[in-house]
Design an enzyme around this catalytic site. Structure first.
Site, PDB file in Angstrom:
ATOM      1  N   ILE A 104     -43.511   3.180 -54.040  1.00  0.00           N
ATOM      2  CA  ILE A 104     -44.687   3.319 -53.711  1.00  0.00           C
ATOM      3  C   ILE A 104     -45.685   4.246 -54.461  1.00  0.00           C
ATOM      4  O   ILE A 104     -45.389   5.428 -54.733  1.00  0.00           O
ATOM      5  CB  ILE A 104     -44.844   3.551 -52.143  1.00  0.00           C
ATOM      6  CG1 ILE A 104     -44.023   2.757 -51.488  1.00  0.00           C
ATOM      7  CG2 ILE A 104     -46.326   3.666 -51.621  1.00  0.00           C
ATOM      8  CD1 ILE A 104     -43.635   2.943 -50.050  1.00  0.00           C
ATOM      9  N   VAL A 141     -41.522   7.721 -55.218  1.00  0.00           N
ATOM     10  CA  VAL A 141     -43.086   7.769 -55.236  1.00  0.00           C
ATOM     11  C   VAL A 141     -43.463   7.806 -56.589  1.00  0.00           C
ATOM     12  O   VAL A 141     -43.155   8.715 -57.579  1.00  0.00           O
ATOM     13  CB  VAL A 141     -43.693   8.851 -54.702  1.00  0.00           C
ATOM     14  CG1 VAL A 141     -45.175   9.179 -54.724  1.00  0.00           C
ATOM     15  CG2 VAL A 141     -43.196   9.031 -53.152  1.00  0.00           C
ATOM     16  N   LYS A 142     -44.438   6.918 -56.909  1.00  0.00           N
ATOM     17  CA  LYS A 142     -45.027   6.674 -58.384  1.00  0.00           C
ATOM     18  C   LYS A 142     -46.268   7.425 -58.760  1.00  0.00           C
ATOM     19  O   LYS A 142     -47.177   7.434 -57.817  1.00  0.00           O
ATOM     20  CB  LYS A 142     -45.443   5.345 -58.789  1.00  0.00           C
ATOM     21  CG  LYS A 142     -44.250   4.225 -58.501  1.00  0.00           C
ATOM     22  CD  LYS A 142     -44.693   2.634 -58.582  1.00  0.00           C
ATOM     23  CE  LYS A 142     -45.478   2.244 -59.902  1.00  0.00           C
ATOM     24  NZ  LYS A 142     -45.561   0.925 -60.018  1.00  0.00           N
ATOM     25  N   VAL A 143     -46.323   8.330 -59.627  1.00  0.00           N
ATOM     26  CA  VAL A 143     -47.207   9.183 -60.068  1.00  0.00           C
ATOM     27  C   VAL A 143     -47.836   8.761 -61.368  1.00  0.00           C
ATOM     28  O   VAL A 143     -47.114   8.521 -62.426  1.00  0.00           O
ATOM     29  CB  VAL A 143     -46.840  10.615 -59.820  1.00  0.00           C
ATOM     30  CG1 VAL A 143     -48.066  11.459 -60.412  1.00  0.00           C
ATOM     31  CG2 VAL A 143     -46.174  11.009 -58.609  1.00  0.00           C
TER      32      VAL A 143
END
Length: 340
Positions: A104, A141-143
């Protein structure tokens, strides 16, 4: 993961060489062509899924929960919170049909390390709240791969929150991501614009970057894993057979599943074939984690500045979809109030 000479379809053969992910939130697709390892998603995927009629109930549930808990998140707008809830719900909906992580993406409009960390922590907390039985070890978690984003990954790693560095187009970003403790990186082999404009020619795929990064990680014993992203064609998938993992969009997944191949033919097309591995040389270990000025200089020079330009372009596209998705939330909220 082995090799064989019998004919099979390309998707099944790729699964013997690399972990194959579904670059989509499309549950029927995951059921049809799975099992996939991970499901990756971003603001564009979320928006395009949330406008579908059968997602209306999920979106309305997200708005309702956002109203209930908004006072717990001062400084976060209603539409931003509701969208995050919806993205978590979309990820959880596809989770039963994959074997490992849901990915996400944090809000791409955020530019400070502290705000990105807060956003990732909120996504983790929302996931636990919505589905208490879902293991947070299965959340990644995508950053975005800016200096600030990758420093956020460093802090999140210390908090045991899994991260993936996205919008990544250079070795310099990959080195900093590994030093920051990212679980995954997603090198884009094409400009993101090529996925949204069929007439756009980005000059061709940078497939060698995935190979270069994977060898760099191996030689320098980094646990960070390469997840190739942005593939457009069957030949690109063949060339990347053997990368640790690849995330593939729905249209290409269907093409792969419909294409018969012989395994040895694919092996001969792969950048990761044995003859290449036998010619590997020692790659100099670089460090940027405490050297912002040095990293920015090297990153700005990579590919004569094109890597940085592609990253900024990709972030800009994801920001546009963040705004579209938040507008969808507000329009849906107004519609509910009007009918009440």
């Amino acid at each position: 993961m082995g090799s064989y000479t019998e004919a099979t379809n390309m998707l099944e053969y790729l699964r013997t060489k690399s972990k194959v992910d579904c670059d989509s939130l499309d549950v029927p697709l995951a059921k049809e062509l799975g099992p996939f390892v991970d499901s990756t998603s971003n603001q564009a995927d979320a928006y395009l899924e949330l406008i579908l009629p059968h997602r209306a109930e999920l979106l309305n549930e997200s708005l309702s929960l956002a109203h209930k808990i908004q006072n717990e998140y001062p400084g976060v707008s209603f539409e931003e919170l509701a969208l995050e809830i919806a993205m978590v719900k979309l990820g959880l909906a596809i989770a039963p049909f994959i074997t490992e992580e849901i990915h996400i993406m944090t809000n791409p409009t955020l530019t400070s390390t502290s705000k990105i960390v807060e956003n990732a922590q909120r996504i983790s907390a929302l996931t636990a709240r919505i589905s208490p039985s879902f293991p947070l070890s299965r959340l990644c978690v995508k950053v975005v791969s800016t200096w600030e984003g990758l420093q956020a990954c460093r802090k999140l790693s210390a908090l045991n929150i899994n991260t993936l560095a996205t919008t990544l187009f250079t070795l310099e970003q990959a080195i900093l991501a590994a030093e920051s403790g990212c679980m995954y990186i997603a090198p884009f082999v094409h400009e993101l614009k090529a996925f949204f404009d069929e007439s756009y020619n980005d000059g061709g795929a940078n497939l060698a970057l995935c190979y270069e990064i994977q060898q760099y990680y191996k030689m320098n014993q980094y646990p960070t894993k390469v997840k190739a992203a942005g593939l457009l064609t069957l030949d690109e998938a063949k060339a990347l057979a053997g990368v640790t993992s690849m995330t593939v969009a729905p249209d290409l997944l269907r093409t792969l599943a419909a294409t018969d191949v012989v395994g040895n033919d694919v092996d001969n097309s792969s950048l990761f074939r044995e003859e290449n591995k036998s010619q590997e040389g020692k790659m100099k270990r670089m460090t940027y984690i405490e050297d912002e000025a040095g990293w920015r200089k090297a990153y700005a020079k990579a590919y004569e500045g094109k890597g940085q330009w592609k990253t900024n372009e990709a972030i800009g596209i994801f920001r546009e979809y963040q705004v579209k998705a938040e507008r969808l939330v507000l329009d849906t909220e107004r519609g509910i109030r009007h009918h009440d």
